[in-house]
Scaffold this motif. Structure first.
Motif, PDB file in Angstrom:
ATOM      1  N   MET A 192      33.964  41.634  48.522  1.00  0.00           N
ATOM      2  CA  MET A 192      35.035  40.769  47.976  1.00  0.00           C
ATOM      3  C   MET A 192      34.482  39.368  47.749  1.00  0.00           C
ATOM      4  SD  MET A 192      38.149  40.567  46.965  1.00  0.00           S
ATOM      5  CE  MET A 192      38.932  42.010  47.707  1.00  0.00           C
ATOM      6  N   ARG A 193      34.664  38.835  46.562  1.00  0.00           N
ATOM      7  CA  ARG A 193      34.178  37.492  46.280  1.00  0.00           C
ATOM      8  C   ARG A 193      35.108  36.446  46.902  1.00  0.00           C
ATOM      9  NH1 ARG A 193      32.469  37.891  39.880  1.00  0.00           N
ATOM     10  NH2 ARG A 193      31.486  39.929  40.000  1.00  0.00           N
ATOM     11  N   PRO A 194      34.559  35.276  47.227  1.00  0.00           N
ATOM     12  CA  PRO A 194      35.426  34.240  47.826  1.00  0.00           C
ATOM     13  C   PRO A 194      36.483  33.781  46.851  1.00  0.00           C
ATOM     14  CG  PRO A 194      33.295  33.334  47.210  1.00  0.00           C
ATOM     15  CD  PRO A 194      33.178  34.839  47.066  1.00  0.00           C
ATOM     16  N   ALA A 195      37.652  33.363  47.404  1.00  0.00           N
ATOM     17  CA  ALA A 195      38.748  32.884  46.567  1.00  0.00           C
ATOM     18  C   ALA A 195      38.328  31.620  45.843  1.00  0.00           C
ATOM     19  CB  ALA A 195      39.990  32.613  47.418  1.00  0.00           C
ATOM     20  N   PHE A 196      38.845  31.454  44.628  1.00  0.00           N
ATOM     21  CA  PHE A 196      38.575  30.248  43.840  1.00  0.00           C
ATOM     22  C   PHE A 196      39.851  29.462  43.693  1.00  0.00           C
ATOM     23  CE2 PHE A 196      36.891  27.504  40.697  1.00  0.00           C
ATOM     24  CZ  PHE A 196      37.865  27.353  39.720  1.00  0.00           C
ATOM     25  N   ARG A 197      39.835  28.193  44.061  1.00  0.00           N
ATOM     26  CA  ARG A 197      41.038  27.375  43.993  1.00  0.00           C
ATOM     27  C   ARG A 197      41.214  26.822  42.606  1.00  0.00           C
ATOM     28  NH1 ARG A 197      44.406  25.831  47.497  1.00  0.00           N
ATOM     29  NH2 ARG A 197      43.112  26.684  49.139  1.00  0.00           N
ATOM     30  N   ALA A 198      42.410  27.007  42.036  1.00  0.00           N
ATOM     31  CA  ALA A 198      42.684  26.534  40.692  1.00  0.00           C
ATOM     32  C   ALA A 198      42.584  25.025  40.635  1.00  0.00           C
ATOM     33  CB  ALA A 198      44.099  26.961  40.268  1.00  0.00           C
ATOM     34  N   VAL A 213      39.151  42.311  39.068  1.00  0.00           N
ATOM     35  CA  VAL A 213      40.064  43.397  38.739  1.00  0.00           C
ATOM     36  C   VAL A 213      39.580  44.087  37.461  1.00  0.00           C
ATOM     37  CG1 VAL A 213      42.047  42.183  39.724  1.00  0.00           C
ATOM     38  CG2 VAL A 213      41.582  42.006  37.270  1.00  0.00           C
ATOM     39  N   THR A 214      40.095  45.280  37.222  1.00  0.00           N
ATOM     40  CA  THR A 214      39.992  45.936  35.918  1.00  0.00           C
ATOM     41  C   THR A 214      41.400  45.988  35.355  1.00  0.00           C
ATOM     42  OG1 THR A 214      38.089  47.251  36.622  1.00  0.00           O
ATOM     43  CG2 THR A 214      39.289  48.002  34.671  1.00  0.00           C
ATOM     44  N   VAL A 270      48.635  45.844  34.059  1.00  0.00           N
ATOM     45  CA  VAL A 270      48.314  46.439  35.352  1.00  0.00           C
ATOM     46  C   VAL A 270      46.884  46.064  35.714  1.00  0.00           C
ATOM     47  CG1 VAL A 270      47.610  48.640  34.287  1.00  0.00           C
ATOM     48  CG2 VAL A 270      48.246  48.565  36.722  1.00  0.00           C
ATOM     49  N   ASP A 271      46.684  45.641  36.952  1.00  0.00           N
ATOM     50  CA  ASP A 271      45.355  45.383  37.501  1.00  0.00           C
ATOM     51  C   ASP A 271      44.999  46.521  38.445  1.00  0.00           C
ATOM     52  OD1 ASP A 271      44.927  42.993  36.211  1.00  0.00           O
ATOM     53  OD2 ASP A 271      45.669  41.764  37.871  1.00  0.00           O
ATOM     54  N   ASN A 272      43.802  47.059  38.288  1.00  0.00           N
ATOM     55  CA  ASN A 272      43.324  48.093  39.197  1.00  0.00           C
ATOM     56  C   ASN A 272      42.229  47.517  40.086  1.00  0.00           C
ATOM     57  OD1 ASN A 272      44.551  50.910  38.544  1.00  0.00           O
ATOM     58  ND2 ASN A 272      44.218  49.948  36.549  1.00  0.00           N
ATOM     59  N   VAL A 273      42.476  47.560  41.392  1.00  0.00           N
ATOM     60  CA  VAL A 273      41.523  47.058  42.376  1.00  0.00           C
ATOM     61  C   VAL A 273      41.302  48.153  43.413  1.00  0.00           C
ATOM     62  CG1 VAL A 273      41.004  45.233  44.019  1.00  0.00           C
ATOM     63  CG2 VAL A 273      42.456  44.735  42.042  1.00  0.00           C
ATOM     64  N   ASN A 274      40.072  48.664  43.493  1.00  0.00           N
ATOM     65  CA  ASN A 274      39.757  49.734  44.446  1.00  0.00           C
ATOM     66  C   ASN A 274      40.705  50.916  44.288  1.00  0.00           C
ATOM     67  OD1 ASN A 274      37.695  48.110  45.572  1.00  0.00           O
ATOM     68  ND2 ASN A 274      39.171  47.103  46.930  1.00  0.00           N
ATOM     69  N   ASP A 275      40.945  51.299  43.029  1.00  0.00           N
ATOM     70  CA  ASP A 275      41.802  52.445  42.685  1.00  0.00           C
ATOM     71  C   ASP A 275      43.270  52.241  43.051  1.00  0.00           C
ATOM     72  OD1 ASP A 275      39.640  53.932  41.648  1.00  0.00           O
ATOM     73  OD2 ASP A 275      39.101  54.620  43.668  1.00  0.00           O
ATOM     74  N   GLU A 288      37.352  41.637  34.901  1.00  0.00           N
ATOM     75  CA  GLU A 288      37.300  40.178  34.876  1.00  0.00           C
ATOM     76  C   GLU A 288      37.718  39.616  36.228  1.00  0.00           C
ATOM     77  OE1 GLU A 288      41.243  38.128  33.616  1.00  0.00           O
ATOM     78  OE2 GLU A 288      40.627  39.359  31.920  1.00  0.00           O
ATOM     79  N   MET A 289      37.551  38.328  36.378  1.00  0.00           N
ATOM     80  CA  MET A 289      38.089  37.609  37.534  1.00  0.00           C
ATOM     81  C   MET A 289      39.474  37.122  37.138  1.00  0.00           C
ATOM     82  SD  MET A 289      35.942  37.683  40.056  1.00  0.00           S
ATOM     83  CE  MET A 289      36.431  36.319  41.109  1.00  0.00           C
TER      84      MET A 289
END
Length: 237
Positions: free
Chosen positions: A1-7, A134-135, A161-166, A184-185
């Motif tokens: 898991m990539r680190p969170a990015f703050r907007a 996500v995909t 729809v976002d698919n994350v780890n199925d 994409e992120m």
């Protein structure tokens, strides 16, 4: 898991904690903190509390789309104290949770005629967002007419729809620009309106649709179209 990015425009759907400590709940009613208006006699009711047994948002049963509200006969307009407004079916209602009055910070929760939570709209001067890999498959996206002319990227209504780890996560909300399909992120939707920010989301229960086809069928239903219209009606006076 990539680190969170703050907007880049900082901190606060973590505004929740501040809301809990300092906010006050106020049902939407004429003359209240938010002002519902209508071109007809229809008004937003604030006297009936939500049905505790019906607090989930849009859902399906057995893989089939289900609507908890009939096709609306009329629309009314709800307006925040800061001028942000949206339209909703006349038999739905809005409750405002106000965290601060000057500058205004608050969240409107939208309930359908049966008392089910359908959407939340936050407006204030700070918001927090993180990205995650996500995909994504985008079903539909369109610019919001009443928010054109605001800082880029342009506010859009989007359903995808976002698919994350199925695991499929369905989203219908305001997005900054058109969301892209593919890997994409993904950044949660935070819209800039002048020097303020706006976040508007339809509230889905966990696993609301059995498949993407079921999600598309729900979008064509009275409930799906009412929520799409609510997001597309967002404007700032």
């Amino acid at each position: 898991m990539r680190p969170a990015f703050r907007a880049p425009f900082t901190a606060a759907l973590a505004f929740t904690a501040a809301l809990t400590l300092t906010g006050c709940m106020a049902n939407a009613s004429p003359g209240g903190a938010g002002t519902p208006t209508a071109g007809s006699a229809a008004t937003t009711s604030a006297s009936t509390p939500p049905n505790p047994s019906s607090t989930a948002g849009p859902s399906t049963e057995g893989g089939q789309p289900a609507s908890s509200a009939p096709a609306p006969a009329a629309l009314v307009t709800y307006t925040f104290p800061d001028g942000i407004s949206f339209k909703h079916p006349a038999d739905w209602r809005v409750e405002l949770f106000k965290a601060a009055g000057s500058p205004f910070v608050g969240t409107a929760t939208v309930y359908d005629a049966g008392g089910a939570k359908q959407a939340t709209v936050y407006t204030g001067q700070i918001a927090d967002g993180v990205t995650s890999p996500v995909t994504r498959t985008v079903f539909e996206s369109a610019p919001v007419p009443g928010l054109q002319g605001q800082p880029a990227p342009t506010a859009h209504y989007s359903f995808y729809v976002d698919n994350v780890n199925d695991i499929a996560k369905y989203r219908m909300h305001l997005t900054a620009g058109v969301p892209l399909s593919g890997a994409e992120m993904a950044l949660d939707g935070i819209i800039r309106v002048g020097d303020r920010v706006l976040v508007a989301d339809v509230e889905f229960i966990d696993k609301p649709f059995a498949s993407d086809d079921a999600a598309k069928a729900w979008l064509a239903s009275a409930e799906g179209q009412a929520l799409k219209a609510l997001l597309l009606s967002m404007s700032q006076s």
